[in-house]
Design a protein around this motif. Sequence first.
Motif: not given
Length: 96
Positions: A35-43
């Motif tokens: 997963a992209s960094a943005a998805k990880v941070i959003a999660y």
Amino acid sequence: MSNRLTRLAPLTGVVFAVLAVVGVFTGGESPESNASAAKVIAYYGTHRSEVETSSIIFAFAFLFVVLFAGSLRSYLRRTPSAEGLGALVLAGGVLM
């Protein structure tokens, strides 16, 4: 009082197992490894309380595994041939 605690000490292993299972299922499903960094941070921003709760439960679980290792070491020290194994059990519990 001490005798009662000695009898109940092995149950700390059961408490560890229950807390570990609860901690696994409380944490939710984390993002995939690709997963992209943005998805990880959003999660983690969205599921912050679940992740924190799971972490606290795991911290208590590992406290109980150290108590269980100490209890098992105490039991193993009663026989001279298993005294070294008792030290190994305690060291493993602490390292865990």
